[in-house]
Structure formats: structure tokens, C-alpha cells
Design a protein around this motif. Structure first.
Motif, PDB file in Angstrom:
ATOM      1  N   GLY A 111       0.817  -1.196   0.000  1.00 38.46           N
ATOM      2  CA  GLY A 111       0.000   0.000   0.000  1.00 38.46           C
ATOM      3  C   GLY A 111       0.853   1.249   0.000  1.00 38.46           C
ATOM      4  N   VAL A 112       0.240   2.351   0.372  1.00 34.09           N
ATOM      5  CA  VAL A 112       0.946   3.619   0.482  1.00 34.09           C
ATOM      6  C   VAL A 112       1.707   3.643   1.807  1.00 34.09           C
ATOM      7  CG1 VAL A 112       0.701   6.123   0.585  1.00 34.09           C
ATOM      8  CG2 VAL A 112      -0.827   4.765  -0.889  1.00 34.09           C
ATOM      9  N   THR A 113       2.988   3.932   1.734  1.00 32.79           N
ATOM     10  CA  THR A 113       3.843   3.913   2.923  1.00 32.79           C
ATOM     11  C   THR A 113       4.284   5.317   3.279  1.00 32.79           C
ATOM     12  OG1 THR A 113       4.676   1.722   2.305  1.00 32.79           O
ATOM     13  CG2 THR A 113       5.924   2.956   3.958  1.00 32.79           C
ATOM     14  N   GLN A 114       4.044   5.704   4.538  1.00 35.54           N
ATOM     15  CA  GLN A 114       4.437   7.020   5.005  1.00 35.54           C
ATOM     16  C   GLN A 114       5.424   6.883   6.150  1.00 35.54           C
ATOM     17  OE1 GLN A 114       0.018   8.859   4.811  1.00 35.54           O
ATOM     18  NE2 GLN A 114       1.626  10.365   5.213  1.00 35.54           N
TER      19      GLN A 114
ATOM     20  N   THR B  22      10.399  17.132   7.482  1.00 29.39           N
ATOM     21  CA  THR B  22      10.193  16.529   6.162  1.00 29.39           C
ATOM     22  C   THR B  22       9.510  15.182   6.326  1.00 29.39           C
ATOM     23  OG1 THR B  22      12.139  17.606   5.214  1.00 29.39           O
ATOM     24  CG2 THR B  22      11.289  15.681   4.070  1.00 29.39           C
ATOM     25  N   LEU B  23       8.407  14.999   5.616  1.00 34.00           N
ATOM     26  CA  LEU B  23       7.650  13.759   5.652  1.00 34.00           C
ATOM     27  C   LEU B  23       7.757  13.080   4.295  1.00 34.00           C
ATOM     28  CD1 LEU B  23       4.434  15.147   7.383  1.00 34.00           C
ATOM     29  CD2 LEU B  23       6.511  14.252   8.462  1.00 34.00           C
ATOM     30  N   SER B  24       7.778  11.754   4.317  1.00 30.78           N
ATOM     31  CA  SER B  24       7.974  10.998   3.088  1.00 30.78           C
ATOM     32  C   SER B  24       6.782  10.109   2.778  1.00 30.78           C
ATOM     33  CB  SER B  24       9.238  10.144   3.205  1.00 30.78           C
ATOM     34  OG  SER B  24       9.444   9.382   2.039  1.00 30.78           O
ATOM     35  N   CYS B  25       6.543   9.912   1.501  1.00 32.96           N
ATOM     36  CA  CYS B  25       5.430   9.072   1.053  1.00 32.96           C
ATOM     37  C   CYS B  25       5.860   8.240  -0.141  1.00 32.96           C
ATOM     38  CB  CYS B  25       4.241   9.954   0.682  1.00 32.96           C
ATOM     39  SG  CYS B  25       2.875   9.065  -0.103  1.00 32.96           S
ATOM     40  N   SER B  26       5.679   6.923  -0.045  1.00 35.05           N
ATOM     41  CA  SER B  26       5.919   6.030  -1.181  1.00 35.05           C
ATOM     42  C   SER B  26       4.574   5.521  -1.673  1.00 35.05           C
ATOM     43  CB  SER B  26       6.816   4.858  -0.779  1.00 35.05           C
ATOM     44  OG  SER B  26       8.112   5.298  -0.458  1.00 35.05           O
ATOM     45  N   PRO B  27       4.170   5.860  -2.893  1.00 34.24           N
ATOM     46  CA  PRO B  27       2.852   5.456  -3.381  1.00 34.24           C
ATOM     47  C   PRO B  27       2.825   3.983  -3.766  1.00 34.24           C
ATOM     48  CG  PRO B  27       4.049   6.573  -5.111  1.00 34.24           C
ATOM     49  CD  PRO B  27       4.907   6.644  -3.880  1.00 34.24           C
ATOM     50  N   ILE B  28       1.630   3.519  -4.063  1.00 33.15           N
ATOM     51  CA  ILE B  28       1.466   2.166  -4.579  1.00 33.15           C
ATOM     52  C   ILE B  28       2.226   2.061  -5.899  1.00 33.15           C
ATOM     53  CG2 ILE B  28      -0.230   0.570  -5.570  1.00 33.15           C
ATOM     54  CD1 ILE B  28      -2.225   1.620  -3.481  1.00 33.15           C
TER      55      ILE B  28
ATOM     56  N   ALA C 150      -1.871  10.207  -0.196  1.00 36.73           N
ATOM     57  CA  ALA C 150      -2.719   9.284  -0.939  1.00 36.73           C
ATOM     58  C   ALA C 150      -2.219   9.215  -2.376  1.00 36.73           C
ATOM     59  CB  ALA C 150      -4.173   9.750  -0.913  1.00 36.73           C
ATOM     60  N   SER C 151      -2.412   8.071  -3.006  1.00 42.43           N
ATOM     61  CA  SER C 151      -1.977   7.937  -4.397  1.00 42.43           C
ATOM     62  C   SER C 151      -3.102   7.426  -5.286  1.00 42.43           C
ATOM     63  CB  SER C 151      -0.755   7.010  -4.496  1.00 42.43           C
ATOM     64  OG  SER C 151      -1.094   5.657  -4.258  1.00 42.43           O
TER      65      SER C 151
ATOM     66  N   GLY D  74      -0.549   7.669   7.541  1.00 44.73           N
ATOM     67  CA  GLY D  74      -0.308   9.025   8.013  1.00 44.73           C
ATOM     68  C   GLY D  74       0.938   9.184   8.856  1.00 44.73           C
ATOM     69  N   SER D  75       1.365  10.425   8.969  1.00 43.26           N
ATOM     70  CA  SER D  75       2.467  10.818   9.857  1.00 43.26           C
ATOM     71  C   SER D  75       1.893  11.768  10.892  1.00 43.26           C
ATOM     72  CB  SER D  75       3.580  11.524   9.071  1.00 43.26           C
ATOM     73  OG  SER D  75       4.227  10.642   8.196  1.00 43.26           O
TER      74      SER D  75
END
Lengths: 114, 110
Positions: free
Chosen positions: A3-6, A20-26, A92-93, A108-109
Motif C-alpha cells: 500500500g501507500v507507505t508514510q 520533512t515527511l515521506s510518502c511512497s505510493p502504490i 494518498a496515491s 499518516g504521519s
């Protein structure tokens, strides 16, 4: 399918610092949106990126910024933190940035500003 | 300006007591109305998308309906595991962001 990883999931900062916040989409999703969620305001749209370009921006001050990399991963940055920035930041992606595609959210973060 | 209003803010039900959640919206050119469920400490989880007035969708004990001005999420014979915050969102004209309501927090007790 992942899934989406934060990351990070939780963090504590003090006023004036930056984060700084990071997000890896699907995998395969090219559009990433960021939202701020607070008890009083609910989910508020921050910005959307598609193929490394910002497509939309919400009504937030310039202290909030973001970017997207060629692998579709995204980061958002908040500078000069204020107490009111304490919130759950959701990423979200979707496969693409157009149409009525369903957003798939990460967990979420949770940012706490002291 | 696109706007979404959800009511009530909070709803307490007994197990088996059916009810409905309301989502009123104003949007230029509706391109989709979305319902999400959010559990504490988690991100929203997609439930339904509705595109045009008269459309209905069902999933287990949930049924979503859509008119030109509002959507309802009907919960039939709820169970404690249905306790969550239910979020409604709309997407208007092409290229616009998904706009969310503040949600309805549902508590179902046994």
C-alpha cells in the motif's frame, strides 16, 4: 501489493523547527496528494503531484511545500513550525491525476509541535 | 467553491439499530462522490464512489445513495465493528482536488 507507505509515523518537533515527511505510493501510481487532518478542520487538501509536477495546491501558507521524484515518491516539508501545525498528515496515491480516481491513503504521519 | 457538510457529527447506536448518515454538497460539475471509513490511528479506507443522481451501491451492511444535493450512507443492523468515522468527499471539475467533509463518528454498542 504494497500500500501507500508514510514515514515517519510519529514525530515530535518544537516551534521554529522544520520537518520533512515521506510518502511512497502504490507501485504504478503516478499521482500523490497530501492532506492535513485536524480535529477541528477535518481533512484539508495541501497539494497534488503528478509526474513530478505540482498540479494543485490548497490554501496553505508557503511554509508548506512538497516535491515528487521520478520514481513517484513524494516528500512534503513544513518550515518554521507553529503549534497549529500539529496534525495527522496523510498521503494518498492514484494511478493518474485526472478523472474521479479513488485515492488510496497511507496510515499518516502524526506530527506534534511543542 | 466546492463544499461538503456531514451530519450528524457523532452518532451512537445500539447493535442492530439502523440509521443513516447525511452528506450535503455543493460542487461545480460533480465528477464523483466518495465515502471513506477511518479507524482511529489509520488512514481513510475507500468504501464507495457514486457518480450520478439515483445511483446506489451496497457493501455488507452499508448502502450509499446519491441525489443532486446530498448523499446518504445507510447502515442496516450495525455491529460494534462498524464503529468508525465515516468521511464523505466530492471531486468537482476536472483537475480539482478531492474535498472532504469533517466526518461522522459512529459508535455502535452491543
Amino acid at each position: 501489493k504494497a500500500g501507500v507507505t508514510q514515514t515517519p509515523r510519529y514525530l515530535i518537533k518544537t516551534r521554529g523547527q522544520q520537518v520533512t515527511l515521506s510518502c511512497s505510493p502504490i507501485s504504478g501510481h503516478r499521482s500523490v496528494s497530501w492532506y492535513q487532518q485536524t480535529p477541528g478542520q477535518g481533512l484539508q487538501f495541501l497539494f497534488e503531484y503528478f509526474s513530478e509536477t505540482q498540479r494543485n495546491k490548497g490554501n496553505f501558507p508557503g511554509r508548506f511545500s512538497g516535491r515528487q521524484f521520478s520514481n513517484s515518491r513524494s516528500e512534503m516539508n513544513v518550515s518554521t513550525l507553529e503549534l497549529g501545525d500539529s496534525a495527522l498528515y496523510l498521503c494518498a496515491s492514484t494511478p493518474s491525476g485526472s478523472g474521479a480516481n479513488v485515492l488510496t491513503f497511507g496510515a499518516g504521519s502524526r506530527l506534534t509541535v511543542l | 467553491e466546492d463544499q461538503v457538510t456531514q451530519s450528524p457529527e457523532a452518532l451512537r447506536l445500539q447493535e442492530g439499530e439502523s440509521s443513516s448518515l447525511n452528506c450535503s454538497y455543493t460542487v461545480s460539475g460533480l465528477r464523483g462522490l466518495f465515502w471513506y471509513r477511518q479507524d482511529p490511528g489509520k488512514g481513510p479506507e475507500f468504501l464507495f464512489t457514486l457518480y450520478s443522481a439515483g445511483e446506489e451501491k451496497e457493501k455488507e451492511r452499508l448502502k450509499a445513495t446519491l441525489t443532486k444535493k446530498e448523499s446518504f450512507l445507510h447502515i442496516t443492523a450495525p455491529k460494534p465493528e462498524d464503529s468508525a468515522t465515516y468521511l464523505c468527499a466530492v471531486r468537482g471539475q476536472a483537475g480539482t482536488a478531492l474535498i472532504f467533509g469533517k466526518g461522522t463518528t459512529l459508535s455502535v454498542s452491543s
